[in-house]
Scaffold this motif. Structure first.
Motif, PDB file in Angstrom:
ATOM      1  N   SER A   1      12.870 -10.107 -31.320  1.00 44.10           N
ATOM      2  CA  SER A   1      11.462 -10.182 -31.712  1.00 44.10           C
ATOM      3  C   SER A   1      10.877 -11.581 -31.516  1.00 44.10           C
ATOM      4  CB  SER A   1      11.291  -9.759 -33.181  1.00 44.10           C
ATOM      5  OG  SER A   1      11.980 -10.659 -34.036  1.00 44.10           O
ATOM      6  N   GLY A   2      11.654 -12.479 -30.928  1.00 44.01           N
ATOM      7  CA  GLY A   2      11.158 -13.838 -30.691  1.00 44.01           C
ATOM      8  C   GLY A   2      11.451 -14.309 -29.289  1.00 44.01           C
ATOM      9  N   ASP A   3      11.388 -13.394 -28.304  1.00 42.10           N
ATOM     10  CA  ASP A   3      11.832 -13.732 -26.949  1.00 42.10           C
ATOM     11  C   ASP A   3      10.688 -13.699 -25.936  1.00 42.10           C
ATOM     12  OD1 ASP A   3      11.333 -11.048 -26.878  1.00 42.10           O
ATOM     13  OD2 ASP A   3      13.288 -10.451 -26.074  1.00 42.10           O
ATOM     14  N   SER A   4       9.495 -14.147 -26.330  1.00 40.80           N
ATOM     15  CA  SER A   4       8.375 -14.108 -25.390  1.00 40.80           C
ATOM     16  C   SER A   4       7.487 -15.331 -25.577  1.00 40.80           C
ATOM     17  CB  SER A   4       7.554 -12.828 -25.579  1.00 40.80           C
ATOM     18  OG  SER A   4       6.989 -12.782 -26.877  1.00 40.80           O
ATOM     19  N   VAL A   5       6.681 -15.615 -24.526  1.00 40.50           N
ATOM     20  CA  VAL A   5       5.797 -16.776 -24.549  1.00 40.50           C
ATOM     21  C   VAL A   5       4.667 -16.546 -23.553  1.00 40.50           C
ATOM     22  CG1 VAL A   5       7.045 -18.080 -22.777  1.00 40.50           C
ATOM     23  CG2 VAL A   5       5.730 -19.315 -24.516  1.00 40.50           C
ATOM     24  N   HIS A   6       3.461 -17.055 -23.887  1.00 43.11           N
ATOM     25  CA  HIS A   6       2.336 -17.071 -22.956  1.00 43.11           C
ATOM     26  C   HIS A   6       2.364 -18.396 -22.183  1.00 43.11           C
ATOM     27  CE1 HIS A   6       0.752 -13.561 -24.955  1.00 43.11           C
ATOM     28  NE2 HIS A   6       0.501 -14.209 -26.083  1.00 43.11           N
ATOM     29  N   VAL A   7       2.036 -18.348 -20.886  1.00 40.45           N
ATOM     30  CA  VAL A   7       2.081 -19.538 -20.030  1.00 40.45           C
ATOM     31  C   VAL A   7       0.710 -19.737 -19.381  1.00 40.45           C
ATOM     32  CG1 VAL A   7       3.217 -20.659 -18.075  1.00 40.45           C
ATOM     33  CG2 VAL A   7       4.515 -19.131 -19.582  1.00 40.45           C
ATOM     34  N   GLY A   8       0.261 -20.976 -19.313  1.00 40.25           N
ATOM     35  CA  GLY A   8      -1.010 -21.282 -18.672  1.00 40.25           C
ATOM     36  C   GLY A   8      -0.976 -22.618 -17.966  1.00 40.25           C
ATOM     37  N   VAL A   9      -2.009 -22.887 -17.191  1.00 39.24           N
ATOM     38  CA  VAL A   9      -2.166 -24.156 -16.489  1.00 39.24           C
ATOM     39  C   VAL A   9      -3.591 -24.647 -16.721  1.00 39.24           C
ATOM     40  CG1 VAL A   9      -2.165 -25.323 -14.251  1.00 39.24           C
ATOM     41  CG2 VAL A   9      -0.462 -23.547 -14.740  1.00 39.24           C
TER      42      VAL A   9
ATOM     43  N   PHE B   1       0.188 -16.065 -17.315  1.00 33.55           N
ATOM     44  CA  PHE B   1       1.018 -14.866 -17.471  1.00 33.55           C
ATOM     45  C   PHE B   1       1.760 -14.930 -18.799  1.00 33.55           C
ATOM     46  CE2 PHE B   1       3.997 -17.843 -15.449  1.00 33.55           C
ATOM     47  CZ  PHE B   1       5.172 -17.623 -16.172  1.00 33.55           C
ATOM     48  N   THR B   2       2.349 -13.786 -19.162  1.00 34.09           N
ATOM     49  CA  THR B   2       3.206 -13.687 -20.348  1.00 34.09           C
ATOM     50  C   THR B   2       4.591 -13.249 -19.915  1.00 34.09           C
ATOM     51  OG1 THR B   2       1.354 -13.124 -21.784  1.00 34.09           O
ATOM     52  CG2 THR B   2       3.562 -12.537 -22.563  1.00 34.09           C
ATOM     53  N   ALA B   3       5.627 -13.945 -20.395  1.00 33.43           N
ATOM     54  CA  ALA B   3       7.014 -13.553 -20.155  1.00 33.43           C
ATOM     55  C   ALA B   3       7.575 -12.954 -21.438  1.00 33.43           C
ATOM     56  CB  ALA B   3       7.843 -14.759 -19.711  1.00 33.43           C
ATOM     57  N   ASN B   4       8.088 -11.740 -21.357  1.00 34.66           N
ATOM     58  CA  ASN B   4       8.623 -11.036 -22.526  1.00 34.66           C
ATOM     59  C   ASN B   4      10.030 -10.564 -22.206  1.00 34.66           C
ATOM     60  OD1 ASN B   4       8.836  -9.833 -24.980  1.00 34.66           O
ATOM     61  ND2 ASN B   4       7.609  -8.041 -24.458  1.00 34.66           N
TER      62      ASN B   4
END
Length: 413
Positions: A49-57, A63-66
């Motif tokens: 339940s804690g394995d994701s993050v939003h990414v930006g520049v 994108f979001t990695a889940n």
């Protein structure tokens, strides 16, 4: 970096307002070259339940990695969050332009820890090596003979090595032992590399301004061929020729970087009685090319008729010495000096105009020259002339060596 304890919190929205309300970590990055970059993280999470993050520049969501990786054991491990493999969903590579950016991470779930961040254009699936191998800075490398004869002329080649960006212009200062060598001339390594300016006013130094039409890049690319001569009376001595300064104009935007430097030691052998006319022959050819290319007129970049006639007379006098089989080395050397003086006098008569501060940074530099070189060969009929015409220094409706030389003259002042 830790996005909070594992509380079950989830920020699934990716609109600007939602992201602004959550936790964020940002890092300044300097991208050396435009390209598509994979994002690797050395990371761990408390559980699934804690394995994701939003990414930006630059504060814009990308994108979001889940499902970054298996969480059993909670140990740090490398994961390519740009890849949609290994259980990762939603990952994407980042398409970045060269220059400074801000890399952003927003906490989508609590409990994710990040220890290292690594961006790479490589598509390798192997875990990164930390610390990563850093690319070498460009090097101005010199090559040439290790031994020369007394009185002889010889060429030293200058190459740019380990270039990761396209180089459009160079501002190179070469130093040499003035008690051993004399500077004669310099040319581009090929027809697309133009010597736009030269300053040899300081003993033991020559400063060369060059423009690379179309740009150069690669592991090792020759850019200059520089001719030197052993001074009269010198033998059984060793001298050094070195790249003392090398400023490079890179990319079409006119960015400037410094190259690493190098040197070359050259030994002068035993004395021989020889009359070397190589330098005179080269000087005559260069002067004749300059004369033939010069246009008579009153517009910027053109020359007075009287100046062109005087240069031809000086060329004819130098040819007479070259063709004289009885000429001494001193007479040959004096002819080279006289012709060089005539060339400098002729160049000084060119009609000048316009501002060479093309990139409008308040100074004259290879950044301005790089912009002109980027538009080399264009004319009033080119589709992008509205943009390119700022590089037309003499307002003759075309961008050529006259414009390059004009900017170089301003740089050398």
């Amino acid at each position: 970096m830790l996005f909070g304890p594992d509380t079950g919190f989830a920020m699934t929205g990716t609109d600007a307002a939602t992201l602004a309300s959550g936790s964020k970590m940002s890092y300044k990055i300097n991208v050396p070259a435009a390209g598509t970059y994979n994002v690797w993280l050395l990371t761990k999470s408390t559980d699934f339940s804690g394995d994701s993050v939003h990414v930006g520049v630059d504060n814009a969501y990308r994108f979001t990695a889940n499902g970054i990786h298996g969480v059993s054991g909670g140990q740090f491990k490398w994961a390519n969050i740009s890849g949609a493999t290994g259980g990762i969903f939603g990952g994407a590579a980042l398409t970045l332009t060269a220059g400074e950016h801000e890399l952003n991470f927003w906490g989508r779930e609590d409990g994710l820890s990040i220890d290292r961040i690594y961006l790479t254009t490589s598509g390798s699936t192997a875990d990164p090596i930390w610390p990563p191998v850093q690319p070498q800075e460009p090097t101005a490398s010199l090559s040439g003979p290790s031994t020369v004869k007394p009185g002889a002329s010889f060429a030293v080649s200058l190459s740019l090595d380990e270039m990761i960006q396209t180089v459009y212009a160079e501002d190179i200062t070469l130093s040499y032992d003035p008690e051993v060598f004399e500077y004669v001339s310099a040319t581009g390594a090929n027809d697309n590399i133009q010597i736009a300016g030269e300053d040899k006013g300081t003993a033991g130094e020559v400063r060369l301004i060059a423009a690379n039409i179309g740009g150069v890049s690669g592991a090792s690319t020759p850019v200059l061929n520089v001719t030197f001569k052993v001074k009269a009376g010198v033998h059984n001595k060793t001298g050094t020729i070195a790249a003392a300064r090398a400023e490079l104009g890179v990319t079409a935007a006119g960015t400037e970087i410094q190259a690493a430097l190098s040197s070359k030691r050259i030994a002068v052998g035993s004395a021989d009685v020889v009359v070397d006319k190589t330098a005179l022959t080269t000087a005559i050819a260069n002067a004749q090319s300059l004369h033939d290319a010069a246009v008579v007129g009153t517009q910027p970049g053109q020359y007075p008729q009287a100046a062109k006639d005087a240069l031809q007379a000086a060329i004819n006098s130098a040819k007479a010495v070259k063709d004289n089989a009885s000429a001494t080395q001193a007479e040959v050397d004096n002819a080279v000096t006289a012709l060089s003086s005539a060339v400098n006098t002729f160049k000084a008569t060119v009609v000048k105009e316009a501002s060479a501060d093309v990139n409008q940074d308040g100074r004259y530099s290879v950044g301005d020259l790089a912009l002109v070189a980027n538009h080399y060969g264009k004319d009033a009929g080119s589709a992008d002339w509205t943009t390119a015409k700022k590089a037309d220094m003499n307002n003759d409706g075309k961008i050529d060596i006259v414009d390059l030389a004009f900017v170089a003259t301003k740089i050398l002042k």
